[in-house]
Design a protein around this motif. Structure first.
Motif, PDB file in Angstrom:
ATOM      1  N   HIS A   1       0.850  -1.199   0.000  1.00 47.77           N
ATOM      2  CA  HIS A   1       0.000   0.000   0.000  1.00 47.77           C
ATOM      3  C   HIS A   1       0.885   1.248   0.000  1.00 47.77           C
ATOM      4  N   THR A   2       0.491   2.253  -0.768  1.00 48.29           N
ATOM      5  CA  THR A   2       1.377   3.419  -0.936  1.00 48.29           C
ATOM      6  C   THR A   2       1.198   4.497   0.131  1.00 48.29           C
TER       7      THR A   2
ATOM      8  N   TYR B   1       2.940   2.190  -7.984  1.00 48.14           N
ATOM      9  CA  TYR B   1       3.912   2.356  -9.061  1.00 48.14           C
ATOM     10  C   TYR B   1       5.332   2.310  -8.483  1.00 48.14           C
ATOM     11  N   ILE B   2       6.301   2.035  -9.339  1.00 49.64           N
ATOM     12  CA  ILE B   2       7.703   2.036  -8.928  1.00 49.64           C
ATOM     13  C   ILE B   2       8.406   3.154  -9.688  1.00 49.64           C
TER      14      ILE B   2
ATOM     15  N   PHE C   1      11.721   4.413  -5.374  1.00 49.25           N
ATOM     16  CA  PHE C   1      10.656   4.396  -4.373  1.00 49.25           C
ATOM     17  C   PHE C   1       9.334   3.893  -4.958  1.00 49.25           C
ATOM     18  N   PHE C   2       8.403   3.653  -4.050  1.00 45.44           N
ATOM     19  CA  PHE C   2       7.099   3.060  -4.338  1.00 45.44           C
ATOM     20  C   PHE C   2       6.054   4.126  -4.046  1.00 45.44           C
TER      21      PHE C   2
ATOM     22  N   LEU D   1       4.308  -7.729  -5.788  1.00 41.53           N
ATOM     23  CA  LEU D   1       3.307  -7.269  -4.812  1.00 41.53           C
ATOM     24  C   LEU D   1       3.267  -5.741  -4.670  1.00 41.53           C
ATOM     25  N   THR D   2       2.801  -5.102  -5.719  1.00 39.81           N
ATOM     26  CA  THR D   2       2.676  -3.635  -5.687  1.00 39.81           C
ATOM     27  C   THR D   2       1.230  -3.199  -5.476  1.00 39.81           C
TER      28      THR D   2
END
Lengths: 171, 171, 171
Positions: free
Chosen positions: A46-47, C148-149, C52-53, C142-143
């Motif tokens: 989760h972001t 997003y990356i 980062f995510f 597992l995003t």
């Protein structure tokens, strides 16, 4: 090589940044896998959530937050203050993003527009980081005696069901 | 798969945030393991310490700190200013935590109460992160020519013996 | 165990912090490796870059930056403001470092001294972190649906060719 996954489930009340201390759950999972030497990856999918390593503390504030978590909130608030209005201090969420969110089937956002005002939660999570990896050596997770592992959701705009993903790789 | 551990030992003088540049030690350890492709996990087991990747610099200030480390201190101080008094800006340490620390056998804290005023060191370490993973490819640690690896203890309240843990996994 | 590497190549124009969204490239690489369970390490070998995510957003500002990237810039600028002059707010770069850089064969720095005024880019990258690891489970990264990356180069002083390194380990 042994490779095993596990997910931890959490619920937030949506009233504040919510911290979960998960060291014992991580230790138990490592023990279950039988891995003596390797790594444990702790990752949020989760972001608005982050994973970090911090000292065990013994005191909590009136909201139930450990003192260092409360102090962490204070510093992060200086960098990314709580979003209060639409497109004022922050550019996020933006018109298209709002329409995307509100247009999804069963969207809570269509009913309560203010829940998307969580730019600060996304950015605080980015600053702390979505993942931390720990070493497993001789069957022990290398946190030291007083190191705790925290999973946090910085989004205090609504109650959420959250997952924290764990993976052990090793021998 | 090859999996090997190593610990690096450090001593701080307890007068300031103390930075240790460890790239060569990391490279040497990777070479010792014989791993050509895999990962190196660099992890602090101490909650006032952090691991990060930063440019090689050539100048040091009057305290012996690399210029970018000195500049890092400056920015982190804006977010988490040095703790100077008990329970003023920070909630930490708190009454119960202090009693826990002072009550442990041989506790330094019982003799010098002020050493627990290190909230900022814990929080700076959380912001930077307790661990960084590096890729090993064709026997080389992917730091580029000018990338250094730093282990830092932000706690300047007392001299400490510190460990930085390394694990190589790969083939 | 399967272990495979890949590098992604990027070019910046040198006019601002430049963000690259790389989730699809990461997913494609995981699929190519055939790994169903394991980890993906995403690591920058450059010290002005970070990984980062962050949430998928739908709006971009006049410079083409996603709204959350634009907001991230704003917060990071509070902690590490853009370096504008030699040795004023920041100690970096320093005399010896400048001479080292300018003395290298074909150095751009010898022609344009101002490009070394990127202390803030190094420090912002340190704050965000040079690497993030993601879990691969049942063939899926597992995003979450909306994670997003990002690979970012905070150095806006000159056009650069940059690499982001990926490694998949697993079964």
């Amino acid at each position: 090589m042994i490779l095993q996954h596990k997910s931890l489930d959490f619920e937030t009340k949506g009233n504040k940044a919510t911290y979960f201390e998960i060291r014992q759950q991580c230790r138990d999972f490592v023990a279950e896998t039988g891995v003596k030497d390797g790594i444990l990856v702790v990752q949020s999918p989760h972001t608005t959530c982050a994973v970090f390593f911090e000292e065990m503390v013994h005191d909590v504030d009136a909201l139930g937050d450990d003192f260092l978590c409360r102090d962490l909130n204070k510093g992060l608030e200086l960098v990314f203050p709580k979003q209060k209005t639409y497109s004022d201090y922050y550019a996020y969420p933006g018109t298209k993003h709002f329409e995307f969110g509100a247009g999804r089937p069963g969207s809570e956002l269509a009913k309560n527009k203010a829940i998307l005002l969580n730019a600060d939660a996304h950015l605080k999570a980015t600053l702390i980081g979505s993942e931390t990896t720990f070493i497993i050596r001789d069957g022990e997770l290398l946190t030291g005696s007083f190191g705790y592992i925290y999973f946090v959701d910085f989004d205090g705009n609504r109650a959420r069901k959250r997952k924290c993903n764990l993976t052990v790789m090793g021998v």
